[in-house]
Design an enzyme around this catalytic site. Structure first.
Site, mmCIF file in Angstrom:
data_model
loop_
_atom_site.group_PDB
_atom_site.id
_atom_site.type_symbol
_atom_site.label_atom_id
_atom_site.label_comp_id
_atom_site.label_asym_id
_atom_site.label_seq_id
_atom_site.Cartn_x
_atom_site.Cartn_y
_atom_site.Cartn_z
ATOM 1 C CG ASP A 8 -1.733 1.176 1.421
ATOM 2 O OD1 ASP A 8 -2.450 1.530 0.466
ATOM 3 O OD2 ASP A 8 -1.690 1.790 2.500
ATOM 4 C CG ASP A 10 -1.653 7.548 0.625
ATOM 5 O OD1 ASP A 10 -0.552 7.838 0.140
ATOM 6 O OD2 ASP A 10 -2.726 7.845 0.087
#
Length: 190
Positions: A8, A10
């Site tokens: 991922d 953020d």
């Protein structure tokens, strides 16, 4: 190539500041660049998968999203990290921007983005697969991909861990951040 590590963006690689629209707000989390350099030096494919529903929600424009994306890549490149793939899902079924308002197969936890990366990079089924993120949608995606999963404490990790325990949606490990996650991957894949 030894394996592929899906990550991922953020809250996992960079600070999660909400719907990121300002490239000046892109800040690499401590230890992330060092950890990724180490993974790359060991032959791992580095792939970033990120839901960016702010586009569908009308919070930022495509130009703003692409400017942040370029800043993200540049900051890591300056630290010696080049990603093999970076994919974003701009959709959301409740979006206000009609073009992006839809249910899709690319929004995590669906596997569309990851499957596209696997096909494009021709990653063999025999290679190890890993998914690292700070949200349960990352963990669920990893499970669907038959990947080993790590939930990191950075970003929403601590809150998501509690919810995952209630739901029975558990990662293989819960770790403080990318540095520890890379050590785990290397020790498991050794």
């Amino acid at each position: 190539m030894k394996g592929i590590v899906f990550m991922d963006r953020d809250g996992t690689l960079i600070e999660d500041t909400g719907y990121l629209r300002d490239p000046m707000s892109v800040r690499i989390l401590p230890g992330a660049a060092d950890a990724l350099r180490k993974l790359a030096s060991k032959g791992y494919v580095l792939a970033v998968l990120s839901n960016q529903s702010g586009l569908a929600r009308g919070i930022f424009t495509r130009d703003e999203m692409e400017t942040v994306h370029r800043a993200f890549l540049e900051k890591f490149r300056a630290e010696g990290v080049v990603f093999d793939a970076v994919e974003y899902c701009p959709h959301h079924p409740e979006g206000v921007v009609e073009e992006y308002r839809k249910a899709c197969s690319c929004r995590k936890p669906d596997t569309g983005l990851a499957e596209a990366v696997l096909r494009r990079l021709k990653v063999p089924d025999t290679y190890s697969r890993w998914m690292v993120g700070d949200k349960l949608s990352d963990i669920e995606l990893g499970i669907r991909l038959k990947a080993r999963t790590a939930l990191v404490e950075t970003g929403y990790g601590s809150t998501e861990r509690k919810e995952g325990e209630c739901l029975g949606l558990l990662p293989d490990v819960f770790l403080p951040g990318m540095r520890e996650t890379v050590e785990w991957i290397l020790s498991e894949d050794g």
